[in-house]
Design a protein around this motif. Structure first.
Motif, mmCIF file in Angstrom:
data_model
loop_
_atom_site.group_PDB
_atom_site.id
_atom_site.type_symbol
_atom_site.label_atom_id
_atom_site.label_comp_id
_atom_site.label_asym_id
_atom_site.label_seq_id
_atom_site.Cartn_x
_atom_site.Cartn_y
_atom_site.Cartn_z
ATOM 1 N N ILE A 2 0.833 -1.193 0.000
ATOM 2 C CA ILE A 2 0.000 0.000 0.000
ATOM 3 C C ILE A 2 0.872 1.250 0.000
ATOM 4 O O ILE A 2 1.898 1.312 0.678
ATOM 5 C CB ILE A 2 -0.915 0.016 1.234
ATOM 6 C CG1 ILE A 2 -1.793 -1.244 1.265
ATOM 7 C CG2 ILE A 2 -1.775 1.269 1.261
ATOM 8 C CD1 ILE A 2 -2.540 -1.418 2.564
ATOM 9 N N VAL A 3 0.437 2.258 -0.755
ATOM 10 C CA VAL A 3 1.066 3.574 -0.733
ATOM 11 C C VAL A 3 0.086 4.547 -0.094
ATOM 12 O O VAL A 3 -1.094 4.585 -0.456
ATOM 13 C CB VAL A 3 1.431 4.047 -2.151
ATOM 14 C CG1 VAL A 3 2.025 5.464 -2.095
ATOM 15 C CG2 VAL A 3 2.412 3.084 -2.814
ATOM 16 N N TYR A 4 0.559 5.325 0.878
ATOM 17 C CA TYR A 4 -0.273 6.291 1.578
ATOM 18 C C TYR A 4 -0.063 7.683 0.991
ATOM 19 O O TYR A 4 1.060 8.050 0.627
ATOM 20 C CB TYR A 4 0.064 6.323 3.072
ATOM 21 C CG TYR A 4 -0.334 5.077 3.817
ATOM 22 C CD1 TYR A 4 -1.555 5.006 4.501
ATOM 23 C CD2 TYR A 4 0.499 3.966 3.847
ATOM 24 C CE1 TYR A 4 -1.925 3.861 5.196
ATOM 25 C CE2 TYR A 4 0.132 2.807 4.535
ATOM 26 C CZ TYR A 4 -1.075 2.770 5.197
ATOM 27 O OH TYR A 4 -1.445 1.630 5.881
ATOM 28 N N VAL A 32 5.140 -3.949 4.503
ATOM 29 C CA VAL A 32 3.829 -3.384 4.188
ATOM 30 C C VAL A 32 3.857 -1.864 4.294
ATOM 31 O O VAL A 32 3.300 -1.141 3.465
ATOM 32 C CB VAL A 32 2.744 -3.966 5.115
ATOM 33 C CG1 VAL A 32 1.420 -3.220 4.929
ATOM 34 C CG2 VAL A 32 2.553 -5.449 4.844
ATOM 35 N N PHE A 33 4.541 -1.348 5.303
ATOM 36 C CA PHE A 33 4.575 0.094 5.544
ATOM 37 C C PHE A 33 5.866 0.749 5.076
ATOM 38 O O PHE A 33 5.855 1.939 4.734
ATOM 39 C CB PHE A 33 4.399 0.385 7.040
ATOM 40 C CG PHE A 33 3.094 -0.089 7.607
ATOM 41 C CD1 PHE A 33 1.921 0.614 7.382
ATOM 42 C CD2 PHE A 33 3.040 -1.251 8.353
ATOM 43 C CE1 PHE A 33 0.716 0.182 7.900
ATOM 44 C CE2 PHE A 33 1.840 -1.695 8.891
ATOM 45 C CZ PHE A 33 0.672 -0.984 8.661
ATOM 46 N N LYS A 115 7.043 6.464 -8.303
ATOM 47 C CA LYS A 115 8.287 5.866 -7.796
ATOM 48 C C LYS A 115 8.002 4.900 -6.657
ATOM 49 O O LYS A 115 8.642 3.828 -6.572
ATOM 50 C CB LYS A 115 9.239 6.978 -7.339
ATOM 51 C CG LYS A 115 9.779 7.828 -8.484
ATOM 52 C CD LYS A 115 10.661 8.962 -7.976
ATOM 53 C CE LYS A 115 11.154 9.828 -9.123
ATOM 54 N NZ LYS A 115 11.980 10.980 -8.639
ATOM 55 N N GLU A 116 7.071 5.251 -5.773
ATOM 56 C CA GLU A 116 6.720 4.349 -4.674
ATOM 57 C C GLU A 116 6.051 3.087 -5.199
ATOM 58 O O GLU A 116 6.297 1.984 -4.702
ATOM 59 C CB GLU A 116 5.809 5.056 -3.673
ATOM 60 C CG GLU A 116 6.496 6.110 -2.831
ATOM 61 C CD GLU A 116 7.566 5.523 -1.919
ATOM 62 O OE1 GLU A 116 7.500 4.315 -1.606
ATOM 63 O OE2 GLU A 116 8.476 6.267 -1.512
ATOM 64 N N CYS A 126 -3.908 2.222 -2.771
ATOM 65 C CA CYS A 126 -3.450 3.343 -1.954
ATOM 66 C C CYS A 126 -4.525 3.754 -0.963
ATOM 67 O O CYS A 126 -5.719 3.487 -1.144
ATOM 68 C CB CYS A 126 -3.054 4.524 -2.839
ATOM 69 S SG CYS A 126 -4.441 5.453 -3.503
ATOM 70 N N ILE A 127 -4.089 4.413 0.093
ATOM 71 C CA ILE A 127 -4.974 5.001 1.087
ATOM 72 C C ILE A 127 -4.673 6.491 1.133
ATOM 73 O O ILE A 127 -3.537 6.897 1.380
ATOM 74 C CB ILE A 127 -4.761 4.376 2.482
ATOM 75 C CG1 ILE A 127 -5.127 2.885 2.450
ATOM 76 C CG2 ILE A 127 -5.597 5.110 3.529
ATOM 77 C CD1 ILE A 127 -4.880 2.166 3.760
ATOM 78 N N ILE A 128 -5.691 7.312 0.883
ATOM 79 C CA ILE A 128 -5.521 8.756 0.909
ATOM 80 C C ILE A 128 -6.288 9.320 2.104
ATOM 81 O O ILE A 128 -7.437 8.964 2.336
ATOM 82 C CB ILE A 128 -6.004 9.406 -0.411
ATOM 83 C CG1 ILE A 128 -5.882 10.933 -0.323
ATOM 84 C CG2 ILE A 128 -7.413 8.976 -0.770
ATOM 85 C CD1 ILE A 128 -6.120 11.632 -1.659
ATOM 86 N N MET A 129 -5.631 10.159 2.886
ATOM 87 C CA MET A 129 -6.236 10.779 4.064
ATOM 88 C C MET A 129 -6.371 12.279 3.809
ATOM 89 O O MET A 129 -5.389 12.949 3.483
ATOM 90 C CB MET A 129 -5.380 10.535 5.308
ATOM 91 C CG MET A 129 -5.177 9.063 5.637
ATOM 92 S SD MET A 129 -4.209 8.831 7.162
ATOM 93 C CE MET A 129 -4.063 7.043 7.196
#
Length: 223
Positions: A2-4, A32-33, A115-116, A126-129
Motif C-alpha cells: 500500500i502507498v499512503y 507493508v509500511f 516511484k513508490e 493506496c490510502i488517501i487521508m
C-alpha cells in the motif's frame, strides 16, 4: 503493498497519529509500511506549517522527495485545489487576482507516487487521508484520486475522509464537500468517513463520564 497519500492539514494530522501507532507496532523492516526504512507515504499540502510539524515527528522515516508543499494555500476553495491554483494575489494592478501555481503540485505528487509504486513488489492500492471542507483536502484530494484512478484503474483506492463540523468556520465547506464527494463516489472503492460532529459528541460524553466524580472540574475540548 500500500502507498499512503496525506493531503492537507487534516490529512497530515490524522496521518501523523496513525503513523505514530505504526512506529510502535512495526519495525522499519516491515515491508507493508516501509521501503528500505522509509514509509511508503506521500505528504502534500499547499502550506508549510503543518508539514513542518509532521516532519518533527516523522521526518526520519519519510523520504525528502515525498514531502511536497507550497506557500500560497488554496483559499478554502475546491476549484483552486482541483485546478492547482494558488490563492496568492498579483502585486501588479490590472492583472488577474489569482495566479496559476508556479509549479504543479499534482505533477510532483504523481512523480513521487509512481516511484513508490515501482518500488513495491506487488502494488495493491493506496490510502488517501484528507478532509473535504477546505481547498487542499477537498480540491487537490479530488484531483489526486481522479489521476490515480486514471493511471491505476485496477488497484483499489481507500479514502479516509474527514467531514466538517455542521457549523464550521469555512464559508464554502458545504460546496467543497459536495464537489469532493462527487469525485470520491466516482473514483474510489471505499470511503472511511470520520465525522467531526460525532467525534466531538463522543469525546464530550467520554470526558463527562470520566470526570463525573470531580465536581470542580469542567472538561473542555478544542478542535
Amino acid at each position: 503493498m500500500i502507498v499512503y497519500v496525506l493531503v492537507g492539514q487534516a490529512g497530515l494530522q490524522v496521518g501523523s497519529d496513525y503513523f505514530s501507532i505504526v512506529r510502535k507496532e512495526f519495525s522499519k523492516q516491515h515491508r507493508v509500511f516501509f521501503n528500505r526504512g522509509k514509509l511508503r507515504c506521500i505528504v502534500v499540502d499547499s502550506e508549510p506549517k503543518v508539514v513542518k510539524k509532521f516532519l518533527e515527528q516523522h521526518g526520519d522515516i519519510v523520504r525528502e522527495s515525498n514531502v511536497i508543499f507550497e506557500q500560497g494555500g488554496r483559499g478554502n476553495n475546491w476549484a483552486f485545489g482541483f485546478n492547482d491554483k494558488q490563492s496568492v494575489p498579483f502585486k501588479k494592478e490590472g492583472e488577474s487576482l489569482w495566479r496559476d501555481g508556479d509549479t504543479s503540485l499534482i505533477g510532483k505528487v504523481m512523480d513521487s507516487f509512481r516511484k513508490e509504486v515501482e518500488a513495491c513488489e506487488q502494488y495493491s492500492g493506496c490510502i488517501i487521508m484528507h478532509s473535504i471542507s477546505g481547498g487542499t483536502g477537498s480540491g487537490l484530494g479530488s484531483k489526486i484520486v481522479s489521476t490515480i484512478r486514471e493511471e491505476y484503474p485496477v488497484e483499489y483506492i481507500l479514502s479516509v475522509t474527514i467531514s466538517p463540523f455542521a457549523d464550521g468556520e469555512v464559508v464554502l465547506q458545504q460546496y467543497n464537500s459536495l464537489l469532493a464527494l462527487s469525485h470520491l463516489q466516482e473514483n474510489v472503492d471505499a470511503i472511511l468517513l470520520i465525522d467531526n460532529d460525532t467525534c466531538l459528541s463522543n469525546m464530550t460524553k467520554l470526558l463527562a463520564y470520566f470526570f463525573k466524580g470531580i465536581s470542580h472540574y469542567t472538561p473542555q475540548i478544542s478542535f
